[in-house]
Design an enzyme around this catalytic site. Structure first.
Site, PDB file in Angstrom:
ATOM      1  N   ASP A   1     -64.673 -83.228 -36.360  1.00 46.57           N
ATOM      2  CA  ASP A   1     -64.486 -83.608 -37.759  1.00 46.57           C
ATOM      3  C   ASP A   1     -64.748 -82.363 -38.609  1.00 46.57           C
ATOM      4  O   ASP A   1     -64.872 -81.256 -38.070  1.00 46.57           O
ATOM      5  CB  ASP A   1     -65.379 -84.789 -38.166  1.00 46.57           C
ATOM      6  CG  ASP A   1     -64.661 -85.718 -39.155  1.00 46.57           C
ATOM      7  OD1 ASP A   1     -63.906 -85.189 -39.991  1.00 46.57           O
ATOM      8  OD2 ASP A   1     -64.844 -86.929 -39.096  1.00 46.57           O
TER       9      ASP A   1
ATOM     10  N   GLU B   1     -51.594 -85.166 -44.887  1.00 42.66           N
ATOM     11  CA  GLU B   1     -52.187 -86.458 -45.228  1.00 42.66           C
ATOM     12  C   GLU B   1     -51.555 -87.091 -46.460  1.00 42.66           C
ATOM     13  O   GLU B   1     -51.308 -86.418 -47.465  1.00 42.66           O
ATOM     14  CB  GLU B   1     -53.677 -86.281 -45.483  1.00 42.66           C
ATOM     15  CG  GLU B   1     -54.389 -87.602 -45.759  1.00 42.66           C
ATOM     16  CD  GLU B   1     -55.888 -87.429 -45.751  1.00 42.66           C
ATOM     17  OE1 GLU B   1     -56.497 -87.782 -44.740  1.00 42.66           O
ATOM     18  OE2 GLU B   1     -56.438 -86.919 -46.742  1.00 42.66           O
TER      19      GLU B   1
ATOM     20  N   HIS C   1     -57.188 -92.421 -39.473  1.00 44.93           N
ATOM     21  CA  HIS C   1     -58.608 -92.748 -39.321  1.00 44.93           C
ATOM     22  C   HIS C   1     -58.695 -94.274 -39.288  1.00 44.93           C
ATOM     23  O   HIS C   1     -58.126 -94.937 -40.156  1.00 44.93           O
ATOM     24  CB  HIS C   1     -59.428 -92.316 -40.543  1.00 44.93           C
ATOM     25  CG  HIS C   1     -59.503 -90.854 -40.790  1.00 44.93           C
ATOM     26  ND1 HIS C   1     -58.598 -90.173 -41.549  1.00 44.93           N
ATOM     27  CD2 HIS C   1     -60.419 -89.936 -40.400  1.00 44.93           C
ATOM     28  CE1 HIS C   1     -58.943 -88.891 -41.621  1.00 44.93           C
ATOM     29  NE2 HIS C   1     -60.048 -88.716 -40.933  1.00 44.93           N
TER      30      HIS C   1
ATOM     31  N   GLU D   1     -63.852 -96.805 -38.709  1.00 42.35           N
ATOM     32  CA  GLU D   1     -64.921 -95.792 -38.704  1.00 42.35           C
ATOM     33  C   GLU D   1     -66.265 -96.392 -39.124  1.00 42.35           C
ATOM     34  O   GLU D   1     -67.286 -96.072 -38.528  1.00 42.35           O
ATOM     35  CB  GLU D   1     -64.534 -94.634 -39.645  1.00 42.35           C
ATOM     36  CG  GLU D   1     -65.572 -93.518 -39.679  1.00 42.35           C
ATOM     37  CD  GLU D   1     -65.142 -92.318 -40.512  1.00 42.35           C
ATOM     38  OE1 GLU D   1     -64.079 -92.395 -41.156  1.00 42.35           O
ATOM     39  OE2 GLU D   1     -65.863 -91.305 -40.500  1.00 42.35           O
TER      40      GLU D   1
HETATM   41 ZN   LIG Z   1     -61.452 -87.137 -40.524  1.00 45.00          ZN
END
Ligand SMILES: [Zn+2]
Length: 309
Positions: free
Chosen positions: A267, A90, A156, A159
């Site tokens: 998740d 990430e 992501h 959301e």
């Molecule tokens: Zn996530």
């Protein structure tokens, strides 16, 4: 062979399982707490949480996993685990130069990991955290690189209501107002507001051309579902986490009607009671009752996460 796939985890947060809400809570307050706690963890605590998470996945018969690692610590353990799937390093940041420097570090780490002797069944990819937490050049250049180098990409997106309101109107809504010091600390400034919905924004930057795996994708219009389908991106649905973080119901039926590949994910343990994809599928069946037949929902847990998707 029958596959059992958990397409979205953050194994490094396993050690923060005590922070998983028992009842629906506000997304931004949860995010602030996790962001604070993760930086207080010692390396050994994170590593033992990752090992515990892998053991939990394996005990549940999981064959494929899609894991995001902010600390990059889950890579070695996943490569050695015998699990298949992808571990995504990430990167995020709204300040251009540090964000691009971090991208360069991730690129060279990924290049190196792709030469790892165990590389193959478990692949290594890049995760650009979210459209509201990444500088536009980080999104654009990261996706361009993934496309050119055939590196799996994960983001992501869409959301929470907070994300839509910020990207489209530059507004902080609900708990966003309470947490405005947090978003200022993240570097969320009006100059970076694209005045677009998240998927439209990603499409404008050329990010969808890298066919990212899109995580959550709850707050989408018909046009955005069509964009996702046309770009042949896949989506991960995490209904229990979405419920506990007050994010709403993802319109699963629209994705399936448009022919989009949908995976299920739990998740992290910080927003899911366990890493069991069967429990996730059962929850999804209840949530989408009357919209999607149960058999079709259950089948989403058995799609292998392998690139190209
Ligand atoms: Zn996530």
């Amino acid at each position: 062979m029958s596959y059992i796939t958990n397409a979205h985890t953050h194994l490094e947060l396993t050690t923060l399982a005590h922070l998983c809400p028992k009842h629906p809570t506000a997304f931004l307050s949860w995010l602030a707490r996790i962001g604070w706690e993760i930086h207080r963890l010692a390396r050994d605590e994170i590593l033992s949480g990752i090992a515990q998470g892998i053991a939990e996945l394996q005990a549940g018969g999981t064959t494929h996993v899609g894991d995001i690692t902010h600390t990059w610590l889950s890579v070695e353990l996943l490569l050695a685990s015998g699990l298949h799937g992808v571990v995504y390093l990430e990167v995020l940041g709204l300040e251009r130069e540090p964000a691009l420097e971090r991208l360069r570090e991730a690129q060279s780490a990924i290049d190196k990991m792709r030469r790892h002797p165990n590389y193959g069944a478990m692949q290594v990819g890049l995760s650009l955290h979210a459209p509201y937490s990444c500088h536009p050049d980080l999104l654009r250049l990261g996706a361009q690189w993934c496309r050119a180098e055939d590196v799996p990409l994960c983001i992501h997106v869409a959301e929470s209501e907070f994300e839509i309101e910020w990207l489209l109107h530059g507004r902080l809504v609900g708990p966003g107002r309470i947490f405005s010091p947090l978003v200022q600390a993240m570097g969320m400034v009006p100059a970076l507001v694209p005045w677009q919905r998240p998927l439209t924004y990603l499409a404008t930057l050329g990010v969808l051309e890298a066919r990212p795996l899109l995580v959550h994708a709850i707050h989408v219009t018909e046009e955005e579902v069509a964009l996702i389908a046309a770009a042949r991106c896949a989506v991960v649905h995490c209904p229990r986490s979405n419920h506990l973080l007050g994010c709403g119901r993802m319109p699963l039926e629209r994705y399936l009607q448009a022919g989009v590949s949908v995976y299920l994910g739990t998740d992290s343990r910080a927003s899911s009671p366990d890493l069991n994809i069967h429990a996730e599928a059962q929850f999804a069946c209840q949530l989408h009752q009357g919209y999607v037949p149960e058999q079709q929902v259950m089948a989403l847990a058995h799609r292998p996460l392998e690139y190209p998707l």
